[in-house]
Structures are given as structure tokens and as C-alpha cells.
Motif scaffolding. Structure first.
Motif: not given
Length: 96
Positions: A12-27, A85-96
Motif C-alpha cells: 500500500a505504501a509503494t502504491a501510494a508513492a507511485i500515485l502522489v504527483p511529483t511537483g508544484s505549480a508556480e500559479a 541519466s537517473g529518474y525524475v525527482t521533482h516536477t515544476t510547472l511554469f507559465r510560458a
């Protein structure tokens, strides 16, 4: 019984970790962020609204160092960025 419970909790802990979004929004906006399931090398985002912005992009931080930016896309489209190289650790959104 105890080993079954521990196994169930670990799953259950592994499944929850996969479902949690990896990021933050600037706005403020309505966006979904996720990672690929095959090694989590690619970060994705899809926004249906993004604080009045017409376009957006993402930046992913990679586990072995480095940052990768996605192409700019219009609201309603999906964008992505892949770590070389490696895996995604964090995702951030930006206005373009």
C-alpha cells in the motif's frame, strides 16, 4: 498473519508513492503531474487551466543531477521532459 499485514502495508505504501504527483505549480490552475512508470525517467503535465496563461512548460530535476525543460504547449495539451541519466525527482510547472 503479521508478515501478511506487513507485506500488505508495504504494498500500500509503494502504491501510494507511485500515485502522489511529483511537483508544484508556480500559479493556481488545474493541472495533473505524473511520472512514467518505466523507471520514472519522464515527467508529464497536462493543464486544463493555468491562471489565465495560454501556454505552459515543466522543468524536471533528475536524480543524477541536471535539469530538463519540456517544450511549451497550449493549455489543454500534454507536455513532457525526460531525464537522460537517473529518474525524475521533482516536477515544476511554469507559465510560458
Amino acid at each position: 498473519m503479521r508478515s501478511t499485514l506487513i507485506s500488505t502495508l508495504a504494498t500500500a505504501a509503494t502504491a501510494a508513492a507511485i500515485l502522489v504527483p511529483t511537483g508544484s505549480a508556480e500559479a493556481a490552475g488545474s493541472c495533473d503531474l505524473w511520472r512514467s512508470t518505466n523507471g520514472a525517467k519522464t515527467g508529464f503535465a497536462r493543464c486544463t487551466s493555468f491562471d489565465g496563461a495560454a501556454k505552459y512548460k515543466i522543468r524536471v530535476s533528475c536524480s543524477k543531477g541536471g535539469t530538463v525543460y519540456s517544450p511549451k504547449v497550449s493549455v489543454g495539451q500534454t507536455t513532457w521532459a525526460t531525464c537522460k541519466s537517473g529518474y525524475v525527482t521533482h516536477t515544476t510547472l511554469f507559465r510560458a
